[in-house]
Design a protein around this motif. Structure first.
Motif, short mmCIF file in Angstrom:
data_model
loop_
_atom_site.label_atom_id
_atom_site.label_comp_id
_atom_site.label_asym_id
_atom_site.label_seq_id
_atom_site.Cartn_x
_atom_site.Cartn_y
_atom_site.Cartn_z
N LEU A 238 0.83 -0.81 0.03
CA LEU A 238 0.30 0.07 0.49
C LEU A 238 0.88 1.31 -0.04
O LEU A 238 0.86 2.12 -0.82
N LEU A 239 1.83 1.49 0.78
CA LEU A 239 3.31 2.89 0.57
C LEU A 239 3.46 2.38 -0.48
O LEU A 239 3.78 3.61 -1.14
N LEU A 240 3.73 1.47 -1.13
CA LEU A 240 4.91 1.51 -2.22
C LEU A 240 3.63 1.97 -3.36
O LEU A 240 4.13 2.83 -3.89
N ILE A 241 2.51 1.70 -3.56
CA ILE A 241 0.84 2.37 -4.68
C ILE A 241 1.13 3.73 -4.46
O ILE A 241 1.30 4.36 -5.41
N GLY A 242 1.20 4.24 -2.89
CA GLY A 242 0.92 5.55 -2.73
C GLY A 242 2.28 6.25 -3.35
O GLY A 242 1.78 7.18 -3.90
N GLN A 243 2.96 5.68 -2.68
CA GLN A 243 4.64 6.50 -3.36
C GLN A 243 4.50 6.38 -4.80
O GLN A 243 4.72 7.26 -4.99
N VAL A 244 4.06 5.24 -5.75
CA VAL A 244 4.86 5.18 -7.44
C VAL A 244 3.22 6.45 -7.72
O VAL A 244 3.88 7.08 -8.89
N GLU A 245 2.77 5.75 -6.92
CA GLU A 245 1.29 6.84 -7.60
C GLU A 245 0.85 8.33 -7.12
O GLU A 245 0.00 9.14 -8.21
N GLY A 246 1.79 8.57 -6.72
CA GLY A 246 1.64 10.12 -6.43
C GLY A 246 -0.17 10.21 -5.30
O GLY A 246 0.11 11.33 -5.66
N TYR A 247 0.23 10.02 -4.99
CA TYR A 247 -1.58 9.98 -4.17
C TYR A 247 -1.28 9.34 -2.52
O TYR A 247 -0.27 8.46 -2.09
N PHE A 248 -2.21 10.45 -1.43
CA PHE A 248 -2.10 9.30 0.14
C PHE A 248 -3.11 8.39 0.58
O PHE A 248 -3.70 8.56 0.06
N ILE A 249 -3.05 7.20 0.71
CA ILE A 249 -3.72 6.50 1.29
C ILE A 249 -4.01 6.49 2.99
O ILE A 249 -2.97 6.36 3.83
N PRO A 250 -4.78 7.15 3.03
CA PRO A 250 -5.41 7.58 4.45
C PRO A 250 -5.04 6.00 5.19
O PRO A 250 -5.37 5.42 5.52
N LEU A 251 -3.69 6.22 6.22
CA LEU A 251 -3.81 4.86 7.19
C LEU A 251 -5.13 4.55 8.04
O LEU A 251 -5.11 3.36 7.94
N SER A 252 -6.38 5.11 8.20
CA SER A 252 -7.28 5.23 8.64
C SER A 252 -7.83 3.52 8.30
O SER A 252 -9.04 2.86 8.83
#
Length: 316
Positions: A238-252
């Motif tokens: 999930l952290l990788l997807i956020g970094q590569v795709e350029g968006y933040f995935i809420p930790l909640s």
């Protein structure tokens, strides 16, 4: 993960039991999905054909299978053993007891672990269509492997999860059937060919993907060494997807320190949903395989990200 704001969706949520585990619900417009309707009709026709000599007619998967009577007859007809259960059960307690015996036998026949099951007594008895369809498909694929089930059937569902502060809701893709074998063979990607034709190069591909992953995660001070295990809980994915795709995935929306298998499956499901929605992952992937550290499945998911963003390695 999308948050539900529609009053109709919210009303559906308040009408279900939300204690203990995540629940999946059909969207209000699910009946308009032609592939879902095709699958339902196919399963009804299949059951009626199997049980025609017993003069049993099914009209609704939800309404006709919940008490275990038809499931009992179906299991015995398609190859299961004779079960010592009541033929007719009227009370809720006896119906659930009968279902328990039937589903235990199904698990034994299919040789499936509890974590692999997409159904249970409570879901079937509560007329949960998703669970009922998954159960019937599993029976058909095991006992009638040549049955031409409708291919590529998946729908969007509502996911409701109990939390300490209330409920968390979102949407996910529920996959019932994948491509037919002949279609899947035609869609084999480079990774399939690699495993089949050049297994000696798998180490090189793994190393290339590790390098790619670590370059994307450097800002998070994370390092991946073992692809087989470090992606099994879905967190780094999930952290990788956020970094590569350029968006933040809420930790909640996910478990940062997942302990139970259910938490890991939630994380991986969320990651796969994001990849499907983004057009990065073309064919559905079984999240259980990633949680179980299946190398080929894990590589396939990471490889799809790598292929889309490999030019980032050259430009950065």
């Amino acid at each position: 993960m999308d948050q539900l704001a529609q009053s109709g969706d919210s009303q559906m949520i308040f009408n279900i039991e939300t204690q203990g585990e995540a629940r999946k619900l059909l969207l209000p417009n699910a009946d308009n999905d032609p592939k879902l309707q095709e699958l339902k009709t196919f399963l009804i026709d299949w059951i009626n054909d199997e049980l025609k000599q017993e003069h049993i007619i099914v009209q609704s998967l939800e309404e006709d299978l919940f008490d275990g009577l038809i499931l009992h007859h179906l299991l015995e007809k398609i190859g299961g053993p004779k079960l010592e259960v009541e033929e007719i059960t009227m009370s809720t307690a006896n119906q659930k007891k009968k279902l328990g015996v039937i589903l235990d036998e199904v698990s034994r026949c299919l040789q499936m672990e509890e974590t692999q099951l997409k159904w249970n007594v409570a879901l079937i008895h509560s007329k949960n269509l998703l669970a009922t369809i998954h159960l019937l498909i599993a029976l058909a694929q095991h006992f009638r492997p040549n049955l031409p089930l409708p291919a590529d059937v998946s729908i969007e569902v509502i996911v409701v999860e109990p939390t300490k502060s209330g409920m968390k809701t979102g949407k996910a893709i529920e996959c019932f059937t994948g491509p037919r074998e002949e279609d899947a063979a035609a869609k084999k990607d480079a990774l399939d060919q690699l495993f089949k034709m050049n297994p000696e190069r798998i180490h090189d591909v793994k190393q290339a993907i590790v390098n790619f992953v670590n370059k994307q995660l450097v800002n998070l001070s994370l390092t991946v060494i073992d692809l087989d295990s470090q992606f099994a809980d879905g967190v780094i994915l999930l952290l990788l997807i956020g970094q590569v795709e350029g968006y933040f995935i809420p930790l909640s929306t996910f478990f940062l320190c997942p302990g139970a298998v259910e938490d890991k499956l939630h994380n991986v499901n969320l990651a796969l949903d994001l990849l499907m929605e983004g057009g990065i992952l073309i064919n559905p992937v079984d999240p259980v395989e990633i949680v179980n550290r299946d190398l080929k499945t894990t590589l396939r998911v990471l490889y799809s990200l790598f292929l889309k963003h490999k030019n980032m390695l050259k430009s950065s």
